[in-house]
Design a protein around this motif. Structure first.
Motif, PDB file in Angstrom:
ATOM      1  N   LYS A  31       0.810  -1.222   0.000  1.00 23.59           N
ATOM      2  CA  LYS A  31       0.000   0.000   0.000  1.00 23.59           C
ATOM      3  C   LYS A  31       0.845   1.276   0.000  1.00 23.59           C
ATOM      4  O   LYS A  31       0.655   2.153  -0.830  1.00 23.59           O
ATOM      5  CB  LYS A  31      -0.896  -0.021   1.239  1.00 23.59           C
ATOM      6  N   THR A  35       1.800   4.147  -3.140  1.00 25.93           N
ATOM      7  CA  THR A  35       1.290   5.499  -2.908  1.00 25.93           C
ATOM      8  C   THR A  35       2.431   6.512  -2.918  1.00 25.93           C
ATOM      9  O   THR A  35       2.307   7.595  -3.495  1.00 25.93           O
ATOM     10  CB  THR A  35       0.526   5.557  -1.572  1.00 25.93           C
ATOM     11  N   THR A  38       3.549   7.253  -6.354  1.00 20.25           N
ATOM     12  CA  THR A  38       2.586   8.128  -7.010  1.00 20.25           C
ATOM     13  C   THR A  38       2.791   9.578  -6.571  1.00 20.25           C
ATOM     14  O   THR A  38       2.753  10.497  -7.386  1.00 20.25           O
ATOM     15  CB  THR A  38       1.146   7.680  -6.686  1.00 20.25           C
ATOM     16  N   PHE A 101       2.150   0.674 -13.279  1.00 14.92           N
ATOM     17  CA  PHE A 101       1.292   0.902 -12.120  1.00 14.92           C
ATOM     18  C   PHE A 101       0.061   1.696 -12.517  1.00 14.92           C
ATOM     19  O   PHE A 101      -1.045   1.417 -12.059  1.00 14.92           O
ATOM     20  CB  PHE A 101       2.039   1.627 -10.997  1.00 14.92           C
ATOM     21  N   SER A 102       0.239   2.663 -13.403  1.00 15.63           N
ATOM     22  CA  SER A 102      -0.894   3.460 -13.877  1.00 15.63           C
ATOM     23  C   SER A 102      -1.922   2.570 -14.567  1.00 15.63           C
ATOM     24  O   SER A 102      -3.130   2.727 -14.369  1.00 15.63           O
ATOM     25  CB  SER A 102      -0.401   4.538 -14.832  1.00 15.63           C
ATOM     26  N   HIS A 105      -3.708   0.616 -11.859  1.00 14.79           N
ATOM     27  CA  HIS A 105      -4.636   1.492 -11.153  1.00 14.79           C
ATOM     28  C   HIS A 105      -5.890   1.742 -11.988  1.00 14.79           C
ATOM     29  O   HIS A 105      -7.011   1.668 -11.488  1.00 14.79           O
ATOM     30  CB  HIS A 105      -3.948   2.815 -10.812  1.00 14.79           C
ATOM     31  N   THR A 106      -5.712   1.992 -13.276  1.00 11.48           N
ATOM     32  CA  THR A 106      -6.852   2.203 -14.182  1.00 11.48           C
ATOM     33  C   THR A 106      -7.731   0.960 -14.213  1.00 11.48           C
ATOM     34  O   THR A 106      -8.963   1.061 -14.155  1.00 11.48           O
ATOM     35  CB  THR A 106      -6.363   2.569 -15.599  1.00 11.48           C
ATOM     36  N   ALA A 108      -8.069  -1.276 -11.867  1.00  7.27           N
ATOM     37  CA  ALA A 108      -8.771  -1.379 -10.578  1.00  7.27           C
ATOM     38  C   ALA A 108      -9.963  -0.424 -10.533  1.00  7.27           C
ATOM     39  O   ALA A 108     -11.059  -0.813 -10.108  1.00  7.27           O
ATOM     40  CB  ALA A 108      -7.806  -1.107  -9.425  1.00  7.27           C
ATOM     41  N   THR A 112     -13.873  -1.728 -10.233  1.00  3.86           N
ATOM     42  CA  THR A 112     -14.257  -1.650  -8.825  1.00  3.86           C
ATOM     43  C   THR A 112     -15.700  -2.066  -8.594  1.00  3.86           C
ATOM     44  O   THR A 112     -15.987  -2.863  -7.699  1.00  3.86           O
ATOM     45  CB  THR A 112     -14.007  -0.232  -8.274  1.00  3.86           C
TER      46      THR A 112
END
Length: 128
Positions: A31, A35, A38, A101-102, A105-106, A108, A112
């Motif tokens: 986590k 972060t 980012t 990672f981007s 994240h997209t 996720a 969601t």
């Protein structure tokens, strides 16, 4: 099969515990590491990072920054100020992680609602 891979393959696939990338993935995919990577879109001082990470303790932030520095993801630079300040920035290696990672994240964010629906359905089934 090379000696280093002998015993690591089971049915043509590596056993999870024998995968040499596992400790690296565990260290960078937690986590706080993701972060922090980012947040470091530009160089920042420790307290700037801490203010942007709601809920992180000073101890956990320090440990995570050290681990990211050890893994070559970030650079720590002592500033010639009084009192002495420290600035953190991404290395080339850390920067190279931003794109994958981007995408994760997209993915996720895009999934969601579906994932939460599956979680609710699973919880409903297992509570009955």
């Amino acid at each position: 099969m090379p000696t280093s891979e002998a015993g690591a393959a089971v049915n043509g696939a590596r056993r999870p515990n024998d995968d040499p990338s596992r400790p690296i993935l565990e260290q960078i995919a937690d986590k706080w590491s993701m972060t922090i990577l980012t947040v470091l879109s530009e160089p920042k001082r420790f307290n700037e990072i801490k203010r942007q990470l709601e809920g992180v303790t000073q101890r956990v932030l320090t440990q995570t920054l050290r681990r990211l520095e050890r893994n070559g993801m970030i650079r720590r630079r002592v500033l010639p100020t009084s009192p002495v300040g420290v600035e953190y920035s991404l290395t080339r290696l850390g920067e190279s992680l931003r794109e994958p990672f981007s995408r994760l994240h997209t993915w996720a964010v895009d999934n969601t609602d579906e994932i939460r629906a599956h979680q609710r359905e699973y919880d409903r089934r297992t509570l009955d």
